[in-house]
Design an enzyme around this catalytic site. Structure first.
Site, short mmCIF file in Angstrom:
data_model
loop_
_atom_site.label_atom_id
_atom_site.label_comp_id
_atom_site.label_asym_id
_atom_site.label_seq_id
_atom_site.Cartn_x
_atom_site.Cartn_y
_atom_site.Cartn_z
N CYS A 1 8.00 6.07 -8.14
CA CYS A 1 6.76 5.33 -7.83
C CYS A 1 5.72 6.36 -7.38
O CYS A 1 5.34 6.40 -6.21
CB CYS A 1 7.01 4.29 -6.75
SG CYS A 1 8.39 3.18 -7.11
N ALA A 2 5.25 7.18 -8.30
CA ALA A 2 4.47 8.36 -7.94
C ALA A 2 3.06 8.05 -7.47
O ALA A 2 2.46 8.82 -6.73
CB ALA A 2 4.42 9.32 -9.13
N GLY B 1 0.28 10.71 -6.76
CA GLY B 1 1.00 11.97 -6.86
C GLY B 1 1.05 12.85 -5.64
O GLY B 1 1.46 14.00 -5.74
N GLY B 2 0.71 12.33 -4.47
CA GLY B 2 0.77 13.16 -3.27
C GLY B 2 2.16 13.71 -3.00
O GLY B 2 2.33 14.91 -2.72
N LYS B 3 3.16 12.85 -3.08
CA LYS B 3 4.53 13.31 -2.85
C LYS B 3 5.04 14.13 -4.03
O LYS B 3 5.83 15.07 -3.87
CB LYS B 3 5.45 12.12 -2.57
CG LYS B 3 5.15 11.41 -1.24
CD LYS B 3 6.12 10.29 -0.97
CE LYS B 3 5.86 9.64 0.39
NZ LYS B 3 4.57 8.89 0.41
N ASP C 1 4.92 5.74 -12.92
CA ASP C 1 4.31 4.64 -12.18
C ASP C 1 3.82 3.61 -13.18
O ASP C 1 3.62 3.91 -14.37
CB ASP C 1 3.14 5.13 -11.32
CG ASP C 1 2.86 4.20 -10.15
OD1 ASP C 1 3.40 4.44 -9.05
OD2 ASP C 1 2.11 3.22 -10.33
N ASP D 1 9.54 5.86 -3.55
CA ASP D 1 8.54 5.56 -2.52
C ASP D 1 8.01 4.18 -2.86
O ASP D 1 6.96 4.02 -3.48
CB ASP D 1 7.45 6.62 -2.55
CG ASP D 1 6.39 6.41 -1.48
OD1 ASP D 1 6.64 5.63 -0.55
OD2 ASP D 1 5.31 7.02 -1.58
N CYS E 1 6.68 2.88 3.57
CA CYS E 1 5.78 3.06 4.72
C CYS E 1 5.65 1.71 5.43
O CYS E 1 4.56 1.24 5.72
CB CYS E 1 4.43 3.61 4.29
SG CYS E 1 3.65 2.73 2.93
#
Length: 392
Positions: A209-210, A213-215, A233, A281, A334
């Site tokens: 679940c990009a 793309g931060g992670k 995604d 994520d 989160c």
């Protein structure tokens, strides 16, 4: 703009934000950004004052307010100087009437507050969800070293190996280190979630679940651009932002895949049983991100929460199908709700005899079920649940 005009503008913007929250429209940040672009007469001091007033009003209200005026009146009840500016002046708000509605205070709607309490979030831990968040950075190890990096303003190292922290609201967009991809904005909790993956050069890793793309970028740096990193995604718009970000960061081992909702296994069929690690994520309620997105608590209802938990369950099963024997699955939300975190992961383990929970050794957080939970109050990060399971 006069102080009274700033208040009236904040009221009108809050009306738009409240409507958007009720209809699942644009987030507050985008609404504010669009208004500032369309109204250039508002100077930098005006924009700052309006933004601060809008977000202060959002944080002050528990349930969704009746109106933007009711939300600002909640602030005015404890701020006589603010109340005095409801003076009926030109472009300013009308005088306060004794009988008009005032928004209710609180941290969240009652049903959601009870879910948080049952998940062990109450008292100071609950109140901390609406503190202002610092600005956390991740030093991009593909281009820089945290110990040697010089920035225009002093930053404090965080518990993440590449993390730095600056005060809330620090403007970094014009810093050379940001423009050149030496630093990325990323909460320390997000960095620890990536650390939990244990990514290394030569592996095949799926960021299921990009999003933007931060992670993914953090994983590429951990892999030193080696191996294969698949960022997938279902959101074309968010996934399209990854390519320019990757170019700026110097990340060269990333492949992107746009998934068709409900048909994700088809697009990932060639990876079935091949991945060394899968990071999920998962889309969630976002209860851990209220410091940054306080109006998110107005967007959530029990029906949406049920939809999210069903999606998380399906993504966990999909992630497992991509793992090779000995591969590892890292589940991240989160959220601080157990039904999206510890209970969700326990249910996955119970129905997946091939998976075994693995202990995480992170520099922050406390045990929650088979995983680790980070809270704003205890860890100083956004709220997260992070867990790992290995495939036998």
């Amino acid at each position: 703009m006069t102080p009274a005009a700033r208040i009236q503008t904040a009221i009108e913007l809050l009306d738009t934000i409240i409507t958007a929250a009720r209809t699942k429209g644009a987030p507050a940040d985008r609404i504010l950004g669009n208004w500032f672009k369309a109204n250039r007469f508002a100077g930098s001091k005006d924009r700052r004052a309006i933004r601060e007033l809008v977000f202060a009003a959002i944080r002050a209200c528990g349930p969704v307010p009746q109106s933007g005026r009711a939300a600002v009146l909640r602030l005015a009840q404890n701020d006589p100087a603010l109340a005095d500016l409801f003076d009926g002046s030109r472009y300013g708000p009308a005088p306060i009437r004794a009988d008009e509605p005032v928004a209710q205070p609180g941290i969240a709607p009652d049903w959601l507050g009870e879910r948080l309490r049952l998940s062990g979030i109450e008292g100071e831990a609950l109140a901390a969800l609406l503190d202002r968040a610092p600005l956390d950075l991740r030093v991009n190890s593909l281009k820089a070293d945290r110990a040697a990096l010089a920035l225009p303003e002093p930053a404090v190292p965080t518990v993440a190996p590449s993390g730095l922290r600056l005060p809330p609201g620090t403007q970094i967009e014009q810093w050379p280190a940001y423009r050149d991809g030496l630093i990325e904005v990323q909460d320390t909790g997000s960095q620890l979630a990536c650390l939990a993956v244990g990514a290394s050069d030569g592996e095949t890793i799926v960021d299921l679940c990009a999003g933007g793309g931060g992670k993914t970028l953090a994983l590429a740096a951990a892999m030193a651009n080696g191996g294969r990193l698949i960022a997938s995604d279902t959101d074309r718009g968010r996934l399209s932002r990854l390519a320019p970000r990757a170019a700026r960061a110097g990340a060269t081992n990333i492949e992107t895949r746009l998934l068709d909702p409900g048909r994700e296994p088809e697009a990932l069929a060639d990876l079935a049983g091949q991945a060394d690690a899968v990071m999920i994520d998962a889309p969630c309620s976002g209860t851990g991100t209220w410091r940054r997105n306080p109006e998110a608590r107005w967007r959530l209802d029990e029906g949406e929460l049920a939809r999210l938990t069903a999606l998380q369950s399906r993504l966990l099963d999909l992630g497992m199908s991509l793992l090779r024997p000995g591969g590892r699955l890292i589940y991240v939300t989160c959220s601080l709700l157990d039904e999206e975190g510890a209970h969700q992961f326990d249910a996955f383990l119970a129905r997946s005899p091939a998976m075994r929970a693995a202990m995480l050794d992170l520099p922050a957080g406390s045990a929650r079920g088979a995983g680790v939970r980070l809270t704003s109050h205890a860890a100083g990060t956004d709220g997260f649940f992070i867990a790992r399971a290995d495939r036998t």
